[in-house]
Design a protein around this motif. Structure first.
Motif, short mmCIF file in Angstrom:
data_model
loop_
_atom_site.label_atom_id
_atom_site.label_comp_id
_atom_site.label_asym_id
_atom_site.label_seq_id
_atom_site.Cartn_x
_atom_site.Cartn_y
_atom_site.Cartn_z
N TYR A 268 -3.61 -10.21 -1.22
CA TYR A 268 -4.65 -9.19 -1.74
C TYR A 268 -5.75 -10.02 -2.28
O TYR A 268 -6.97 -9.90 -1.35
CB TYR A 268 -4.24 -8.12 -2.70
N GLU A 269 -5.61 -10.86 -2.94
CA GLU A 269 -6.77 -11.65 -3.89
C GLU A 269 -7.36 -12.53 -2.72
O GLU A 269 -8.66 -12.74 -2.36
CB GLU A 269 -6.21 -12.30 -4.70
N SER B 128 -11.18 -11.72 -1.80
CA SER B 128 -12.19 -12.65 -2.26
C SER B 128 -12.08 -14.19 -1.68
O SER B 128 -12.72 -15.23 -2.09
CB SER B 128 -12.13 -13.01 -3.82
N GLY B 129 -10.88 -14.47 -0.80
CA GLY B 129 -10.79 -15.84 -0.47
C GLY B 129 -10.53 -16.82 -1.37
O GLY B 129 -10.94 -18.20 -1.21
N SER C 46 -8.23 -22.19 -12.19
CA SER C 46 -7.25 -21.74 -11.78
C SER C 46 -5.95 -21.28 -12.48
O SER C 46 -5.36 -20.06 -12.08
CB SER C 46 -6.70 -22.69 -10.40
N GLY C 47 -5.49 -22.14 -13.48
CA GLY C 47 -4.46 -21.82 -14.18
C GLY C 47 -4.64 -20.71 -15.19
O GLY C 47 -3.85 -19.70 -15.53
N MET C 48 -6.12 -20.62 -15.67
CA MET C 48 -6.44 -19.30 -16.28
C MET C 48 -6.34 -18.05 -15.71
O MET C 48 -5.88 -16.98 -16.20
CB MET C 48 -7.99 -19.46 -16.69
N ILE C 49 -6.69 -18.03 -14.34
CA ILE C 49 -6.84 -16.92 -13.57
C ILE C 49 -5.24 -16.44 -13.30
O ILE C 49 -4.86 -15.35 -13.38
CB ILE C 49 -7.24 -17.13 -12.03
N PHE C 50 -4.48 -17.37 -13.11
CA PHE C 50 -2.88 -17.21 -13.07
C PHE C 50 -2.49 -16.36 -14.30
O PHE C 50 -1.96 -15.33 -14.01
CB PHE C 50 -2.16 -18.37 -12.67
N GLY D 234 -4.66 -19.20 3.50
CA GLY D 234 -4.30 -18.93 2.17
C GLY D 234 -3.57 -17.54 2.37
O GLY D 234 -2.46 -17.16 1.86
N VAL D 235 -4.26 -16.61 2.92
CA VAL D 235 -3.92 -15.15 3.15
C VAL D 235 -2.44 -15.16 3.96
O VAL D 235 -1.42 -14.60 3.71
CB VAL D 235 -4.91 -14.25 4.02
N LEU D 236 -2.40 -15.93 5.10
CA LEU D 236 -1.28 -15.90 6.06
C LEU D 236 -0.08 -16.64 4.98
O LEU D 236 1.09 -16.17 5.08
CB LEU D 236 -1.54 -16.99 7.15
#
Ligand code: PHE
Length: 451
Positions: A117-118, A122-123, A132-136, A309-311
């Motif tokens: 979904y992300e 937002s690509g 990236s780690g923080m977002i995860f 990424g979406v795929l």
């Protein structure tokens, strides 16, 4: 105890459903990072060998038991073991193991759903290497997001199961396996043209002793447990699916095809993922982080990465879905067979219970934090993982082959082979060679932990 009535419609249907079960998170992410850290080419060579000499005969044994018993895993052992010995426990361990795997599998699949979904909205714009780690972490600690995605995933599983064996499991597996394969192949081909492709292939395939952090038994053991998990062995699934196979289906050829498909997808996934990781200078050997921390950063940096990424995360959800379906079907089949419960009822009840136990593996959930304190640091997810993959599944696979070798009537084995001679070779190997090999590999690892 009645026989199962539902069936797959064709041999291709059996292969698709079983491959659907086998190809899952274990392939898209487990295999390649393990190969990377456990010796590259060495690991891959040993893995291939074990898939052939350990995975294949176990898969055939489980299919034989399911096809002969025509029931859920526990009932199969009871029906086929006239003396009612301890082998019933193999069924109990495997069904319990598969249910426990499902509880955390759905949590991780839920994260993949969020990433899908992300990527769509937002690509992965905000996934810089620094953030990236923080977002995860913020995603998995957000109770609303993580729990609703886990529930959404489990609902998908339940919907497919409610449609039954042929119209549900078989049909969806045929379509989704094709989708999954096309996506991974596309990413692998594009990966070939990325600047990091060479380094990636070296990391994956070059035999490297330096990257082996432990002794050789460690690699051997990792390869064996990875083969069990990736091929869905010891978790009742193959027995349950075997019980939906008609009497003319050649289960030896089915096993061969499933094993080839599963191993091929593992390799292809590595070939797809690592060029992205290396081109973006990311760390290739981080376990869960590889998929949820490194990869989105990689996708953000590459041309066309948003679509890919979406795929990719779509493919992860698809792969996880057909595996999770098979994990829950074991329990459904058990209650339908033994307690005459309606499919609908047991699907609803077991979905709810799997969700509730799965909450324990959610970092966002307070209860799991309490357990964390109570058990002294180890996460609930890791404990369930260890219990299911480290204990229940290996014991159950060992029981399965001992059962096939020492309890099952020989006629059930013989009828599956084209020649009497190959049936005998298989039988003797199952009786002596294979159990010794598995015990040796398991003990080796245990000894290392103890010493
Ligand atoms: N084989 C699946 C995977 O690779 C997981 C699984 C294990 C599914 C056991 C069913 C039974 O992800």
């Amino acid at each position: 105890m009645k026989d199962n009535e539902s069936q797959f419609s064709s041999k291709f249907g059996v292969v698709a459903a079983t491959a659907g079960s086998a190809i899952g998170l274990g392939n898209l992410w487990g295999f390649s990072y393990k190969a990377g850290i456990a010796g590259g080419g060495y690991f891959i060579a040993i893995y291939f060998l074990f898939v052939a000499i350990i995975g294949f005969p176990i898969m055939v044994s489980e299919f034989i038991i399911g096809k002969a018993g025509k029931a859920d895993a526990i009932t199969c052992y009871e029906k086929l073991d006239k003396k009612n010995t301890i082998f019933k426990w193999s069924g109990i361990f495997s069904v319990t193991g598969s249910f426990l795997i499902l509880t955390f599998y759905s949590v991780i699949a839920g994260w993949s759903l969020i990433y899908f979904y992300e990527g769509l909205v937002s690509g992965f714009d905000s996934f810089t290497p620094a953030r990236s780690g923080m977002i995860f972490n913020s995603i998995i600690k957000d109770p609303y997001l993580s729990i609703s995605s886990q529930i959404a995933f489990m609902l998908l599983v339940a919907i497919v199961l409610l449609r039954g064996i042929e119209a549900g499991i078989e049909k969806i597996s045929k379509i989704l396996m094709l989708v999954l394969f096309s996506i991974i192949l596309t990413i692998a081909i594009i990966g070939f043209f990325l600047p990091g492709a060479q380094d990636a292939y070296k990391f994956l395939f070059m035999p490297s002793l330096e990257r082996i952090t432990n002794n050789p038994l460690f690699i051997a053991n990792t390869a064996m447990t990875q083969a069990f998990f990736s091929l869905s062995l010891g978790a009742a699934t193959i027995i349950t699916y075997g019980s939906y196979v008609d009497k003319d289906t050649d289960i030896i050829s089915v096993s061969r095809q499933v094993i080839i498909a599963d191993t091929f997808v593992s390799l292809l996934a590595g070939i797809a993922i690592f060029p992205i990781v290396f081109s973006a200078n990311l760390n290739p050997s981080s376990g869960a982080g590889l998929m949820f921390v490194s990869l989105p950063t990689g996708f953000r940096m590459m041309i066309g990465g948003r679509v890919l990424g979406v795929l990719f995360f779509g493919a992860v959800v698809v792969a996880a879905l057909t595996s999770a379906i098979s994990l829950l079907e074991n329990t459904v089949s058990l209650f339908v067979n033994r307690f005459n419960m309606s499919r609908t009822k047991i699907i609803i009840i077991s979905t709810i219970i799997a969700i509730i136990i799965g909450l324990g593996s959610q970092e966002a959930f307070v209860f799991s934090m309490k357990i964390l304190r109570w058990t002294g640091k180890t996460k609930f997810l890791d404990q369930i993982d260890k219990l299911a993959l480290g204990v229940l599944i290996p014991i159950s696979t060992l029981f399965t082959i001992l059962f096939t070798g020492y309890r099952l009537e020989y006629k059930y084995i013989e009828r599956e082979f084209k020649s009497k001679k190959s049936a005998k070779i298989f039988y003797n190997y199952i009786k002596i060679g294979l159990p010794i090999l598995i015990i040796f590999l398991t003990m080796g690892d245990l000894l290392e932990i103890i010493l």
